[in-house]
Design an enzyme around this catalytic site. Sequence first.
Site, PDB file in Angstrom:
ATOM      1  N   ASN A 150       0.777  -1.145   0.034  1.00 16.29           N
ATOM      2  CA  ASN A 150      -0.145  -0.098   0.148  1.00 16.29           C
ATOM      3  C   ASN A 150       0.944   1.252  -0.131  1.00 16.29           C
ATOM      4  O   ASN A 150       1.492   1.667   1.094  1.00 16.29           O
ATOM      5  CB  ASN A 150      -0.969  -0.123   1.187  1.00 16.29           C
ATOM      6  CG  ASN A 150      -1.690   1.286   1.372  1.00 16.29           C
ATOM      7  OD1 ASN A 150      -1.780   1.959   0.400  1.00 16.29           O
ATOM      8  ND2 ASN A 150      -2.291   1.363   2.715  1.00 16.29           N
ATOM      9  N   TRP A 151       1.055   1.664  -1.265  1.00 20.51           N
ATOM     10  CA  TRP A 151       1.897   3.082  -1.404  1.00 20.51           C
ATOM     11  C   TRP A 151       1.312   4.346  -0.726  1.00 20.51           C
ATOM     12  O   TRP A 151       2.127   5.231  -0.626  1.00 20.51           O
ATOM     13  CB  TRP A 151       2.350   3.080  -2.829  1.00 20.51           C
ATOM     14  CG  TRP A 151       3.350   1.970  -3.202  1.00 20.51           C
ATOM     15  CD1 TRP A 151       3.927   1.182  -2.472  1.00 20.51           C
ATOM     16  CD2 TRP A 151       3.770   1.912  -4.478  1.00 20.51           C
ATOM     17  NE1 TRP A 151       4.665   0.158  -3.399  1.00 20.51           N
ATOM     18  CE2 TRP A 151       4.974   0.813  -4.564  1.00 20.51           C
ATOM     19  CE3 TRP A 151       3.684   2.424  -5.617  1.00 20.51           C
ATOM     20  CZ2 TRP A 151       5.444   0.377  -5.671  1.00 20.51           C
ATOM     21  CZ3 TRP A 151       4.175   2.105  -7.021  1.00 20.51           C
ATOM     22  CH2 TRP A 151       5.015   0.902  -7.004  1.00 20.51           C
ATOM     23  N   LYS A 152       0.139   4.015  -0.427  1.00 15.41           N
ATOM     24  CA  LYS A 152      -0.296   5.559  -0.041  1.00 15.41           C
ATOM     25  C   LYS A 152      -0.236   6.765  -0.962  1.00 15.41           C
ATOM     26  O   LYS A 152      -0.180   6.479  -2.074  1.00 15.41           O
ATOM     27  CB  LYS A 152      -0.184   5.913   1.469  1.00 15.41           C
ATOM     28  CG  LYS A 152      -0.423   4.694   2.236  1.00 15.41           C
ATOM     29  CD  LYS A 152      -0.162   4.801   3.774  1.00 15.41           C
ATOM     30  CE  LYS A 152      -0.293   3.414   4.634  1.00 15.41           C
ATOM     31  NZ  LYS A 152      -0.364   3.721   5.871  1.00 15.41           N
ATOM     32  N   HIS A 197     -10.022   1.501   4.664  1.00 17.95           N
ATOM     33  CA  HIS A 197      -8.748   1.836   5.457  1.00 17.95           C
ATOM     34  C   HIS A 197      -8.814   2.760   6.415  1.00 17.95           C
ATOM     35  O   HIS A 197      -9.483   3.638   6.338  1.00 17.95           O
ATOM     36  CB  HIS A 197      -7.394   2.068   4.418  1.00 17.95           C
ATOM     37  CG  HIS A 197      -5.970   2.270   5.040  1.00 17.95           C
ATOM     38  ND1 HIS A 197      -5.674   3.159   5.866  1.00 17.95           N
ATOM     39  CD2 HIS A 197      -5.148   1.274   5.033  1.00 17.95           C
ATOM     40  CE1 HIS A 197      -4.600   2.940   6.171  1.00 17.95           C
ATOM     41  NE2 HIS A 197      -4.093   1.747   5.820  1.00 17.95           N
ATOM     42  N   GLU A 218      -7.377   5.275   7.523  1.00 16.81           N
ATOM     43  CA  GLU A 218      -6.788   6.430   7.231  1.00 16.81           C
ATOM     44  C   GLU A 218      -8.113   7.103   6.455  1.00 16.81           C
ATOM     45  O   GLU A 218      -8.566   8.334   6.461  1.00 16.81           O
ATOM     46  CB  GLU A 218      -5.699   6.793   6.448  1.00 16.81           C
ATOM     47  CG  GLU A 218      -4.360   6.331   7.097  1.00 16.81           C
ATOM     48  CD  GLU A 218      -3.218   5.918   6.366  1.00 16.81           C
ATOM     49  OE1 GLU A 218      -3.179   5.883   5.085  1.00 16.81           O
ATOM     50  OE2 GLU A 218      -2.215   5.345   6.995  1.00 16.81           O
ATOM     51  N   GLU A 259      -6.133  -4.295  10.564  1.00 20.45           N
ATOM     52  CA  GLU A 259      -4.949  -3.522  10.855  1.00 20.45           C
ATOM     53  C   GLU A 259      -5.307  -2.551  12.088  1.00 20.45           C
ATOM     54  O   GLU A 259      -5.933  -1.539  12.141  1.00 20.45           O
ATOM     55  CB  GLU A 259      -5.012  -2.548   9.660  1.00 20.45           C
ATOM     56  CG  GLU A 259      -4.501  -3.110   8.418  1.00 20.45           C
ATOM     57  CD  GLU A 259      -3.915  -2.069   7.282  1.00 20.45           C
ATOM     58  OE1 GLU A 259      -2.901  -2.441   6.724  1.00 20.45           O
ATOM     59  OE2 GLU A 259      -4.458  -0.946   7.159  1.00 20.45           O
ATOM     60  N   GLY A 273       2.002   2.769  10.916  1.00 15.68           N
ATOM     61  CA  GLY A 273       2.841   3.824  10.765  1.00 15.68           C
ATOM     62  C   GLY A 273       3.552   4.140  11.972  1.00 15.68           C
ATOM     63  O   GLY A 273       3.882   5.254  11.977  1.00 15.68           O
ATOM     64  N   SER A 314       2.804  -1.822  10.494  1.00 14.65           N
ATOM     65  CA  SER A 314       4.236  -1.722  10.961  1.00 14.65           C
ATOM     66  C   SER A 314       4.894  -3.129  10.762  1.00 14.65           C
ATOM     67  O   SER A 314       5.993  -3.653  11.419  1.00 14.65           O
ATOM     68  CB  SER A 314       4.649  -1.234  12.292  1.00 14.65           C
ATOM     69  OG  SER A 314       4.089  -0.134  12.615  1.00 14.65           O
ATOM     70  N   GLY A 328       2.549  -1.035   4.451  1.00 14.89           N
ATOM     71  CA  GLY A 328       2.586   0.549   4.065  1.00 14.89           C
ATOM     72  C   GLY A 328       3.990   0.957   4.121  1.00 14.89           C
ATOM     73  O   GLY A 328       4.677   0.807   2.819  1.00 14.89           O
ATOM     74  N   GLY A 329       4.750   1.621   5.104  1.00 16.42           N
ATOM     75  CA  GLY A 329       5.926   2.128   4.718  1.00 16.42           C
ATOM     76  C   GLY A 329       7.071   1.275   4.507  1.00 16.42           C
ATOM     77  O   GLY A 329       7.842   1.810   3.414  1.00 16.42           O
TER      78      GLY A 329
END
Length: 256
Positions: free
Chosen positions: A9-11, A96, A98, A168, A174, A214, A235-236
């Site tokens: 997930n590159w956001k 998600h 976010e 999640e 994150g 994470s 993600g990250g």
Amino acid sequence: MRKKIVAANWKMNMTQAESARFIESLLLDLGDITDVEVVIVPPFTAIAKVTEALGKAQNIKVGAQNMYWERSGAFTGEISAALLRDLFVHYVVLGHSERRILFGETDEIVNRKVRAAHEATLRPIVCVGETLEQRDRGNVEKILSIQLRGSLKDLSEKELQETVIAYEPVWAIGTGRNATPEQAQEAHTFIRHTLREIADDATAERVRIQYGGSVKPENARELMSQPDIDGALVGGASLDPRSFAEIVKAARAEVA
Ligand code: PGA
């Protein structure tokens, strides 16, 4: 036996040039992997570039980070499932945290999107998870149950089986603080139990449940070795092709 699914997930990151370089490096590292399902989820603006860069590596799929539930029309700024299918997108991340927290998405909204995705044969990755406050109050199961029942309302068994769930926990996204494998397994067991209640045993056994929050090369293997953790939503650590490839290999190690 559920095939593991690992998604990047590159956001709101990655230009077209960066996306192409990422895919080139990932393919060198992984080849056209078949024993783990890999999904790249770029921003809308890089989807076509990622598909182009993947070329013949057809086992790596492309996903989108969001969509709108209407088929077409006067919805300025929105993207439909059909428009995503037109770009050869297979998966769409929905609900998600976010989007829930920053853009006010409710379970009802997520459910509309999930049903519209299935109508267009786009497979949803539906995210659920509690905040730290909800966990501290002992409400993890209550929150997961509400989110699952609301987001997955009125799906057929076939549609449910083609849905991926991502657990999640909001406090792990994150933050560098992942859920322990035991905490994650406990939540995944509860999610599968809820799926059994929503549908039936056979359906619940087939649904893949990813863990997200994470995930890194250092913790991926232990997390994915849990019996009900069927992959990861990253993600990250998915912004670096080497670390994402390591996470995919950790899923593969669990297959072997
Ligand atoms: P993270 O994000 O891996 O950076 O914690 C996961 C996600 O939001 O899907």
